[in-house]
Design a protein around this motif. Structure first.
Motif, PDB file in Angstrom:
ATOM      1  N   PRO A  38     119.601-100.185  15.415  1.00 14.61           N
ATOM      2  CA  PRO A  38     118.703-100.327  14.265  1.00 14.61           C
ATOM      3  C   PRO A  38     117.226-100.349  14.636  1.00 14.61           C
ATOM      4  CG  PRO A  38     120.498-101.907  14.109  1.00 14.61           C
ATOM      5  CD  PRO A  38     120.592-101.255  15.461  1.00 14.61           C
ATOM      6  N   VAL A  39     116.878-100.917  15.775  1.00 15.96           N
ATOM      7  CA  VAL A  39     115.469-100.972  16.199  1.00 15.96           C
ATOM      8  C   VAL A  39     114.934 -99.569  16.419  1.00 15.96           C
ATOM      9  CG1 VAL A  39     113.911-101.739  18.036  1.00 15.96           C
ATOM     10  CG2 VAL A  39     115.699-103.268  17.207  1.00 15.96           C
ATOM     11  N   LEU A  40     115.706 -98.729  17.092  1.00 18.31           N
ATOM     12  CA  LEU A  40     115.265 -97.360  17.354  1.00 18.31           C
ATOM     13  C   LEU A  40     115.265 -96.530  16.080  1.00 18.31           C
ATOM     14  CD1 LEU A  40     116.998 -96.686  20.787  1.00 18.31           C
ATOM     15  CD2 LEU A  40     114.703 -97.543  20.318  1.00 18.31           C
ATOM     16  N   GLU A  41     116.221 -96.766  15.194  1.00 18.12           N
ATOM     17  CA  GLU A  41     116.254 -96.045  13.920  1.00 18.12           C
ATOM     18  C   GLU A  41     115.021 -96.387  13.083  1.00 18.12           C
ATOM     19  OE1 GLU A  41     118.221 -93.670  12.849  1.00 18.12           O
ATOM     20  OE2 GLU A  41     119.534 -93.726  14.583  1.00 18.12           O
ATOM     21  N   GLU A  42     114.652 -97.655  13.063  1.00 20.52           N
ATOM     22  CA  GLU A  42     113.486 -98.089  12.289  1.00 20.52           C
ATOM     23  C   GLU A  42     112.213 -97.474  12.860  1.00 20.52           C
ATOM     24  OE1 GLU A  42     110.070-100.263  11.112  1.00 20.52           O
ATOM     25  OE2 GLU A  42     110.887-100.478  13.115  1.00 20.52           O
ATOM     26  N   ALA A  43     112.102 -97.414  14.173  1.00 14.91           N
ATOM     27  CA  ALA A  43     110.935 -96.793  14.804  1.00 14.91           C
ATOM     28  C   ALA A  43     110.870 -95.312  14.449  1.00 14.91           C
ATOM     29  CB  ALA A  43     110.991 -96.989  16.321  1.00 14.91           C
ATOM     30  N   THR A  44     112.004 -94.639  14.455  1.00 13.72           N
ATOM     31  CA  THR A  44     112.045 -93.225  14.088  1.00 13.72           C
ATOM     32  C   THR A  44     111.610 -93.036  12.640  1.00 13.72           C
ATOM     33  OG1 THR A  44     113.786 -92.788  15.700  1.00 13.72           O
ATOM     34  CG2 THR A  44     113.515 -91.177  13.925  1.00 13.72           C
ATOM     35  N   ILE A  65     114.683 -99.890  24.991  1.00 16.99           N
ATOM     36  CA  ILE A  65     115.784 -99.596  25.911  1.00 16.99           C
ATOM     37  C   ILE A  65     115.720-100.507  27.127  1.00 16.99           C
ATOM     38  CG2 ILE A  65     116.704 -97.845  27.479  1.00 16.99           C
ATOM     39  CD1 ILE A  65     115.882 -95.787  25.233  1.00 16.99           C
ATOM     40  N   ARG A  66     114.513-100.751  27.648  1.00 14.10           N
ATOM     41  CA  ARG A  66     114.360-101.641  28.805  1.00 14.10           C
ATOM     42  C   ARG A  66     114.822-103.063  28.458  1.00 14.10           C
ATOM     43  NH1 ARG A  66     109.813 -98.450  30.223  1.00 14.10           N
ATOM     44  NH2 ARG A  66     108.450 -99.599  28.846  1.00 14.10           N
TER      45      ARG A  66
END
Length: 69
Positions: A38-44, A65-66
């Motif tokens: 969800p964090v990466l989806e929101e950033a996208t 990711i880190r």
């Protein structure tokens, strides 16, 4: 004191181009077995909306990711 950064607005055409590119990247990742979080989806979504640059998106994704390591 926090700074508020105001993004330059992008055109509807640029937003659509970003959305298509994000969907193609997401489809490629899914084919390889990766499921987005969800964090990466929101950033996208913020990138597609023009709230961040591609460079900022990359930096945020790498940081996320880190943290997951």
């Amino acid at each position: 004191m926090e700074q508020t950064v105001i993004a330059r607005p992008i055109s509807a055409e640029e937003s659509e181009r970003r959305r298509r590119a994000a969907e193609e990247a997401r489809a490629s990742d899914y084919r390889q077995g990766y499921v987005h979080d969800p964090v990466l989806e929101e950033a996208t979504d913020r990138y597609v909306a023009g709230l961040m640059t591609l460079s900022e998106l990359g930096s945020e994704m790498r940081a996320s990711i880190r943290k997951g390591d």
